[in-house]
Design an enzyme around this catalytic site. Structure first.
Site, short mmCIF file in Angstrom:
data_model
loop_
_atom_site.label_atom_id
_atom_site.label_comp_id
_atom_site.label_asym_id
_atom_site.label_seq_id
_atom_site.Cartn_x
_atom_site.Cartn_y
_atom_site.Cartn_z
N GLU A 28 35.43 48.35 33.24
CA GLU A 28 35.86 48.19 34.63
C GLU A 28 36.74 49.42 35.21
O GLU A 28 37.64 49.99 34.25
CB GLU A 28 36.58 47.04 34.92
CG GLU A 28 37.14 47.05 36.45
CD GLU A 28 37.96 45.52 36.35
OE1 GLU A 28 37.25 44.50 36.19
OE2 GLU A 28 38.87 45.47 36.84
N ASP B 57 43.27 39.11 46.77
CA ASP B 57 44.60 39.04 47.07
C ASP B 57 44.74 39.19 48.59
O ASP B 57 44.25 39.68 49.23
CB ASP B 57 45.48 39.98 46.37
CG ASP B 57 45.57 39.89 45.03
OD1 ASP B 57 45.29 38.91 44.44
OD2 ASP B 57 45.78 40.93 44.34
N PHE C 18 51.71 44.24 35.36
CA PHE C 18 50.26 43.48 35.62
C PHE C 18 50.15 42.19 35.33
O PHE C 18 50.00 41.19 36.19
CB PHE C 18 49.32 44.25 34.75
CG PHE C 18 49.07 45.85 35.27
CD1 PHE C 18 49.42 46.16 36.60
CD2 PHE C 18 47.94 46.52 34.51
CE1 PHE C 18 48.94 47.46 37.04
CE2 PHE C 18 47.83 47.81 34.94
CZ PHE C 18 48.33 48.21 36.28
N HIS D 68 34.11 42.82 28.15
CA HIS D 68 34.27 43.60 29.44
C HIS D 68 35.95 44.11 29.26
O HIS D 68 36.74 43.32 29.19
CB HIS D 68 34.10 42.39 30.62
CG HIS D 68 34.75 43.52 32.01
ND1 HIS D 68 33.52 44.03 32.49
CD2 HIS D 68 35.56 43.40 32.75
CE1 HIS D 68 33.87 44.55 33.64
NE2 HIS D 68 35.27 44.27 33.70
#
Length: 273
Positions: free
Chosen positions: A6, A98, A205, A255
């Protein structure tokens, strides 16, 4: 085994150049796809489109754009999906996204399952639809039970598979998968893997997304101070061990949240191959 990576869309020319180099370095292991994040309210949407089309046209690796439905209209989502379809893209990561601060009208969609249903209605089976999963609960969920209901609703609306938020406790992942299967859902759930390279960034994060950092890991990371080499060596060992636990117990797909860097994710991926 299927590995995916990603990225976030760069905003500067130097960032774009750097990301092309990162993608080239990751392409050597022939990933299943590259995904690109999508900001709500137009913050990075144009950059996402540009990045995704560049990947699809030039990398030889399928592109999978994220699509956030908050603060968007059905007509705009439909236009964007048609652009992706025309470019030969057949995988979408469908998210609620969000809610931007101060926004009262969040648009035509309120939940990710509504976006999934819309994509299925408009495009049938053209797109493989990925959705998000939260083994340690979505940060805005009332409790684990309601969070599970929301996840099941996304699969029943037509999602093919899911990618989890990152985690560092393998038991959380396996317990989540077990609970999903008890609901009669057998969609693949790919663990999201976040390399550990920066203590402050990871804590920031994790606070935002609700990912739990085990106390022993946080204490070790904070104890390294400015010794970044030792921190990264420790972080690599932690995540490599996590990946090994997952693989040993039958997980085939991973991932990686690359943060637009190749080496941390690439080194971990090579251990799995």
């Amino acid at each position: 085994m299927q590995l995916s990576f990603e990225f976030f869309p760069p905003r500067t020319d130097q960032g774009k150049q750097n990301l092309r180099q990162v993608r080239q370095e990751l392409s050597v292991i022939n990933p299943h796809y590259f995904s690109t994040t999508f900001g709500a309210g137009g913050t990075t949407q144009d950059a996402t489109l540009e990045t995704v089309l560049d990947i699809q046209a030039n990398d030889g690796i399928p592109a999978a754009p994220h699509l956030s439905c908050i603060d968007s209209e059905k007509s705009k989502i439909l236009t964007l999906l048609n652009q992706y379809k025309d470019a030969g893209i057949n995988r979408i990561v469908a998210l609620r996204g969000d809610i931007p601060s101060g926004v009262r009208d969040i648009g035509d969609f309120h939940y990710a399952n509504e976006l999934v249903e819309f994509i299925r209605t408009e495009f049938n089976d053209h797109f493989h639809i990925e959705v998000a999963a939260y083994p340690e609960m979505h940060p805005q969920a009332k409790n684990m039970q309601t969070d599970m209901i929301h996840f099941v609703n996304k699969i029943k609306a037509g999602a093919d598979s899911a990618i989890t938020q990152y985690f560092y406790n393998a038991d959380a992942y396996f317990r989540f998968v077990d609970e999903v299967q008890k609901q009669g859902i057998d969609a693949p759930i790919t663990p999201g893997i976040m390399p550990i390279t920066n203590h402050d960034q990871l804590m920031r994060f994790s606070t935002m997304c609700g990912a739990e950092i085990p106390r022993w890991i946080e204490k070790r990371l904070s104890g390294y101070g400015d010794d970044m080499q030792s921190l990264r060596e420790f972080g690599f060992d932690v995540v490599a061990n996590l990946c090994d636990q997952l693989k040993t117990q039958g997980v085939d797909n991973f991932h990686f949240y690359s943060m637009n860097k190749s080496q941390p994710s690439l080194q971990l991926a090579k251990l799995l191959m």
